[in-house]
Design a protein around this motif. Structure first.
Motif, PDB file in Angstrom:
ATOM      1  N   ARG A 115       0.799  -1.043  -0.055  1.00 13.27           N
ATOM      2  CA  ARG A 115      -0.046   0.134   0.029  1.00 13.27           C
ATOM      3  C   ARG A 115       0.985   1.307  -0.029  1.00 13.27           C
ATOM      4  NH1 ARG A 115      -5.461  -1.408   1.544  1.00 13.27           N
ATOM      5  NH2 ARG A 115      -5.524  -3.526   1.806  1.00 13.27           N
ATOM      6  N   PRO A 116       1.609   1.498  -1.163  1.00  7.73           N
ATOM      7  CA  PRO A 116       2.742   2.746  -1.120  1.00  7.73           C
ATOM      8  C   PRO A 116       1.646   3.887  -1.111  1.00  7.73           C
ATOM      9  CG  PRO A 116       2.185   1.558  -3.298  1.00  7.73           C
ATOM     10  CD  PRO A 116       1.633   0.754  -2.343  1.00  7.73           C
ATOM     11  N   LEU A 117       2.421   4.982  -0.611  1.00  2.00           N
ATOM     12  CA  LEU A 117       1.820   6.247  -0.506  1.00  2.00           C
ATOM     13  C   LEU A 117       2.279   7.040  -1.687  1.00  2.00           C
ATOM     14  CD1 LEU A 117       2.518   7.505   3.132  1.00  2.00           C
ATOM     15  CD2 LEU A 117       0.181   6.891   2.240  1.00  2.00           C
TER      16      LEU A 117
ATOM     17  N   PRO B 206      15.698  -5.463  -9.973  1.00  2.00           N
ATOM     18  CA  PRO B 206      15.799  -5.973  -8.551  1.00  2.00           C
ATOM     19  C   PRO B 206      15.782  -7.516  -8.191  1.00  2.00           C
ATOM     20  CG  PRO B 206      13.823  -4.669  -8.711  1.00  2.00           C
ATOM     21  CD  PRO B 206      14.207  -4.520 -10.078  1.00  2.00           C
ATOM     22  N   LEU B 207      14.849  -8.323  -9.060  1.00  2.00           N
ATOM     23  CA  LEU B 207      14.714  -9.523  -8.608  1.00  2.00           C
ATOM     24  C   LEU B 207      15.764 -10.604  -9.285  1.00  2.00           C
ATOM     25  CD1 LEU B 207      10.903  -9.937  -8.753  1.00  2.00           C
ATOM     26  CD2 LEU B 207      12.308  -9.519  -6.838  1.00  2.00           C
ATOM     27  N   LEU B 208      16.378  -9.750 -10.397  1.00  4.97           N
ATOM     28  CA  LEU B 208      17.329 -10.579 -11.362  1.00  4.97           C
ATOM     29  C   LEU B 208      18.947 -10.475 -11.169  1.00  4.97           C
ATOM     30  CD1 LEU B 208      15.251 -10.402 -14.737  1.00  4.97           C
ATOM     31  CD2 LEU B 208      15.136 -12.445 -12.957  1.00  4.97           C
TER      32      LEU B 208
ATOM     33  N   LEU C 239      10.812  -0.727 -10.109  1.00  2.00           N
ATOM     34  CA  LEU C 239      11.489   0.398  -9.675  1.00  2.00           C
ATOM     35  C   LEU C 239      10.709   1.480  -9.017  1.00  2.00           C
ATOM     36  CD1 LEU C 239      14.658   0.435 -11.998  1.00  2.00           C
ATOM     37  CD2 LEU C 239      14.313  -0.820  -9.925  1.00  2.00           C
ATOM     38  N   GLN C 240       9.595   1.761  -9.913  1.00  4.07           N
ATOM     39  CA  GLN C 240       8.546   2.724  -9.489  1.00  4.07           C
ATOM     40  C   GLN C 240       8.177   2.470  -8.010  1.00  4.07           C
ATOM     41  OE1 GLN C 240       7.430   5.571 -11.000  1.00  4.07           O
ATOM     42  NE2 GLN C 240       6.133   5.983  -9.138  1.00  4.07           N
ATOM     43  N   LEU C 241       7.800   1.091  -7.831  1.00  4.61           N
ATOM     44  CA  LEU C 241       7.409   0.877  -6.403  1.00  4.61           C
ATOM     45  C   LEU C 241       8.700   0.842  -5.418  1.00  4.61           C
ATOM     46  CD1 LEU C 241       5.047  -0.431  -4.710  1.00  4.61           C
ATOM     47  CD2 LEU C 241       5.824  -2.611  -5.436  1.00  4.61           C
ATOM     48  N   LEU C 242       9.788   0.543  -5.975  1.00  8.43           N
ATOM     49  CA  LEU C 242      10.633   0.648  -4.839  1.00  8.43           C
ATOM     50  C   LEU C 242      10.810   2.002  -4.466  1.00  8.43           C
ATOM     51  CD1 LEU C 242      13.397  -2.081  -5.703  1.00  8.43           C
ATOM     52  CD2 LEU C 242      11.840  -1.970  -3.860  1.00  8.43           C
ATOM     53  N   GLY C 243      10.968   2.915  -5.413  1.00  4.59           N
ATOM     54  CA  GLY C 243      11.293   4.487  -5.162  1.00  4.59           C
ATOM     55  C   GLY C 243      10.211   4.855  -4.516  1.00  4.59           C
TER      56      GLY C 243
ATOM     57  N   TYR D 206      16.199   2.125  -1.831  1.00  5.39           N
ATOM     58  CA  TYR D 206      17.346   2.385  -3.007  1.00  5.39           C
ATOM     59  C   TYR D 206      16.695   1.491  -4.156  1.00  5.39           C
ATOM     60  CZ  TYR D 206      20.558   4.174   0.551  1.00  5.39           C
ATOM     61  OH  TYR D 206      21.098   4.804   1.422  1.00  5.39           O
ATOM     62  N   ILE D 207      17.072   1.819  -5.521  1.00  6.97           N
ATOM     63  CA  ILE D 207      16.862   1.252  -6.477  1.00  6.97           C
ATOM     64  C   ILE D 207      18.124   0.965  -7.569  1.00  6.97           C
ATOM     65  CG2 ILE D 207      14.769   2.221  -6.988  1.00  6.97           C
ATOM     66  CD1 ILE D 207      15.643   3.986  -9.307  1.00  6.97           C
ATOM     67  N   PRO D 208      18.279  -0.258  -7.911  1.00  7.18           N
ATOM     68  CA  PRO D 208      19.644  -0.512  -8.846  1.00  7.18           C
ATOM     69  C   PRO D 208      19.715   0.155  -9.742  1.00  7.18           C
ATOM     70  CG  PRO D 208      17.974  -2.417  -9.060  1.00  7.18           C
ATOM     71  CD  PRO D 208      17.378  -1.453  -8.114  1.00  7.18           C
ATOM     72  N   ALA D 209      20.371   1.397 -10.029  1.00  6.94           N
ATOM     73  CA  ALA D 209      20.530   2.204 -11.041  1.00  6.94           C
ATOM     74  C   ALA D 209      21.456   3.310 -10.597  1.00  6.94           C
ATOM     75  CB  ALA D 209      19.088   2.895 -11.491  1.00  6.94           C
ATOM     76  N   THR D 210      22.176   4.007 -11.885  1.00  8.30           N
ATOM     77  CA  THR D 210      22.880   5.020 -11.429  1.00  8.30           C
ATOM     78  C   THR D 210      22.572   6.228 -10.817  1.00  8.30           C
ATOM     79  OG1 THR D 210      23.346   5.714 -13.765  1.00  8.30           O
ATOM     80  CG2 THR D 210      24.775   3.786 -12.781  1.00  8.30           C
ATOM     81  N   SER D 211      21.273   6.868 -11.381  1.00  5.99           N
ATOM     82  CA  SER D 211      20.500   7.941 -11.268  1.00  5.99           C
ATOM     83  C   SER D 211      19.180   7.770 -11.644  1.00  5.99           C
ATOM     84  CB  SER D 211      21.194   9.151 -11.696  1.00  5.99           C
ATOM     85  OG  SER D 211      21.073   8.989 -13.312  1.00  5.99           O
ATOM     86  N   ALA D 212      18.109   8.458 -10.955  1.00  2.67           N
ATOM     87  CA  ALA D 212      16.880   8.551 -11.138  1.00  2.67           C
ATOM     88  C   ALA D 212      15.909   9.545 -10.597  1.00  2.67           C
ATOM     89  CB  ALA D 212      16.401   7.016 -10.638  1.00  2.67           C
ATOM     90  N   GLN D 213      15.017   9.686 -11.203  1.00  2.00           N
ATOM     91  CA  GLN D 213      13.823  10.684 -10.483  1.00  2.00           C
ATOM     92  C   GLN D 213      12.624  10.356 -11.022  1.00  2.00           C
ATOM     93  OE1 GLN D 213      14.014  14.630 -12.577  1.00  2.00           O
ATOM     94  NE2 GLN D 213      15.467  13.800 -14.013  1.00  2.00           N
ATOM     95  N   LEU D 214      11.530  10.492 -10.078  1.00  2.00           N
ATOM     96  CA  LEU D 214      10.144  10.000 -10.287  1.00  2.00           C
ATOM     97  C   LEU D 214       9.424  10.949  -9.621  1.00  2.00           C
ATOM     98  CD1 LEU D 214       9.160   8.636  -7.383  1.00  2.00           C
ATOM     99  CD2 LEU D 214      10.576   6.888  -7.906  1.00  2.00           C
TER     100      LEU D 214
END
Length: 558
Positions: free
Chosen positions: A77-79, A348-350, A391-395, A400-408
């Protein structure tokens, strides 16, 4: 940050329902799993399609039951609140940067692990009586104990008192999120429930009074959480002694001194019966009503949530340490339209099982909010789409998400539609069933939604498929939702591209097969023959089988 915004932020970090149940059963992760009639950002079908349970198992490094429940609730139930996410990220950055804070939190959480279950036993146990306290027995989902609950009351309340005392030794944090959690733990001692838990508890006209509420010179019965009561025991012993003294000293001429010993022999076995009766009275008139008051206390619920939310933050910290890959905390934006931009994203699962996993960029912005992915099967399209949703859900839970940079931008809704064989009892077949699902997604989407559609309008003619897919995709585009379509229909892509709608990616293939990289463009090449050959079902394989079959039949005839 002004005072009003601080107040809003402090209140908004608390989640409902709390992980401490106000009913007679403890909360489990099943209470937070999305249901058709009860869900927030993720509906049940999306939750299953994006493998959220596996995602939880991957990032779950919590040590406490409270932490596990908090983390699961966040994921299920993400906010969609950008401000809360920013506060949560600030806390995580402080834990990473401030070793003193990090080590103090680790010790604080670890020291509470062994006794945490005692609070659960107190609040939700069933005490069946007797002079012994047994280990809990699960019966029909209930925890049953021998005894009357004295042990559980002492240990359960002591756990809370100890957590509050230990919280006072925590260093002062700079981040607002940690300040709120620490303050919740430290100021709990000012509440009525804490004063009752710390004790002593006095009984007055079926009400409970704390030490501060008790009038100084008014004698009130005091609840002692033990089956052995000094005052009744002393009175009982004094009464027996008086009876024996009477027959021993005052009535020797009657030769009845033996009567005192007879009375002693008769009354001593009655003492345990008296204790059991007092225990049952304490359980029913004090322990059960007190714990009902505790379960219904929002102050206690917030304290338990705060314990879990600290463990959740440490779980993110441990998840980061468990990865050998670059990780980042996405920059969280508060915008009217959904946005997700990630550089060198990995699933993130692989990544644990596939260290050579090929990263891809993700760009879902206002210009390319309609993304269409083409290419043959087994090229990585589904993995790419699941990576986007995961990744949307983790962020969106502050992880943290496995990536070098991100914005959402936090999504108000995340939808993931996968091919469904349909429900025969619905009387509409696969086409109607899938179209109904697409309709449900469309009418519930907003400009801050993320929608993934794995094929559209299967089970119909090519012409109908083109017409339906076109107006549905244009509808999503006009709504402003970030929409991803996986398709083999390059004609549809060309039609939309001609109108300047959408961004297009295709699976990269080389002579040896797919590279699992997504590159710009529309795939117009089918690799069906290559896939059929790899699994031994090419035209040559079919012809060979027929030839062998006919040859075998001919030999049998001759």
């Amino acid at each position: 940050m002004n005072i009003s915004s601080q107040a809003i932020s402090e209140e908004s970090i608390w989640r409902h329902p709390f992980i401490l149940s106000s009913g007679d059963r403890p909360v489990s992760i099943d209470n937070f799993r999305p249901a058709e009639s009860d869900h927030t950002v993720l509906d049940p079908k999306t939750y299953e399609a994006i493998e959220a349970e596996k995602l939880f198992a991957t990032i779950n490094h919590t040590q406490t039951e409270a932490g596990r429940l908090c983390l699961y609730r966040s994921l299920a139930r993400p906010l969609p609140d950008a401000q809360v996410l920013q506060m949560k990220q600030d806390a995580l950055r402080e834990i990473e940067a401030n070793q003193n804070i990090c080590e103090a939190l680790e010790r604080y959480v670890e020291n509470g692990v062994k006794s945490e279950h005692e609070l659960k036993y107190l609040l939700y146990g069933e005490f069946v009586g007797g002079l012994t306290t047994d280990v809990p027995a699960e019966r029909s989902g209930r925890l049953e104990f021998g005894g009357f609950g004295y042990h559980q009351y002492r240990e359960g309340t002591q756990y809370v008192v100890d957590r509050v005392a230990a919280a006072k030794t925590l260093p002062q944090p700079d981040s607002r999120y940690l300040q709120i959690l620490f303050s919740t733990l430290q100021t709990f001692e000012q509440t009525y429930v804490y004063q009752l838990m710390k004790g002593p508890v006095y009984l007055a006209n079926d009400k409970f009074r704390t030490q501060q509420e008790k009038p100084r010179f008014l004698p009130l019965p005091r609840f002692r959480p033990t089956i052995f009561k000094w005052v009744p025991a002393v009175i009982f012993i004094a009464a027996i002694y008086a009876i024996m003294l009477f027959f021993e000293i005052l009535a020797p001429e009657l030769g009845a001194s033996y009567i005192g010993y007879g009375i002693l022999l008769l009354t001593v076995p009655a003492f345990p019966i008296v204790l059991l009766a007092m225990g049952a009275s304490d359980r029913d008139s004090v322990i059960y009503p007190l714990r009902r008051l505790y379960r219904q206390s929002e102050d206690l619920a917030r304290l338990y949530d705060a314990l879990g939310m600290l463990d959740e933050l440490l779980s993110f910290h441990r998840f980061r340490a468990s990865l050998q890959e670059p990780v980042t905390l996405p920059k969280v934006l508060d915008e009217p339209h959904h946005l997700l931009i990630v550089d060198n994203a990995k699933n993130p699962l692989l990544i644990h099982d596939h260290p050579d996993y090929v990263p891809n960029d993700i760009v879902l912005d206002t210009v390319g909010r309609l993304l269409i992915i083409t290419g043959p099967n087994s090229g990585g399209k589904t993995a790419y789409c699941k990576t986007i949703a995961q990744l949307q859900l983790l962020g969106q839970i502050g992880c943290y998400i496995p990536a070098t940079s991100a914005q959402l931008v936090p999504a108000e809704r995340i939808y993931y539609q996968v091919p469904d064989p349909g429900q025969l009892e619905a009387g509409m077949g696969r086409f109607g069933h899938e179209l109904k699902r697409t309709r449900e997604i469309f009418f519930n989407s907003t400009p801050r939604s993320l929608v993934v559609l794995d094929e559209l309008s299967e089970g119909t003619t090519f012409e109908e498929k083109m017409t339906l897919s076109e107006y549905i995709l244009k509808g999503f585009h006009q709504l402003g939702a970030s929409t991803i379509l996986v398709t083999h229909n390059h004609e549809l892509c060309e039609r939309l591209q001609g109108e300047g709608i959408g961004r297009y990616l295709q699976v990269e293939f080389v002579q040896e097969g797919p590279t699992h990289r997504m590159i710009d463009g529309i795939s117009r090449v089918s690799h069906a023959h290559r896939v059929a050959s790899e699994i031994g079902f090419s035209k040559a394989d079919v012809d060979k089988h027929i030839e062998q079959h006919l040859s075998g039949s001919s030999n049998k005839t001759s």
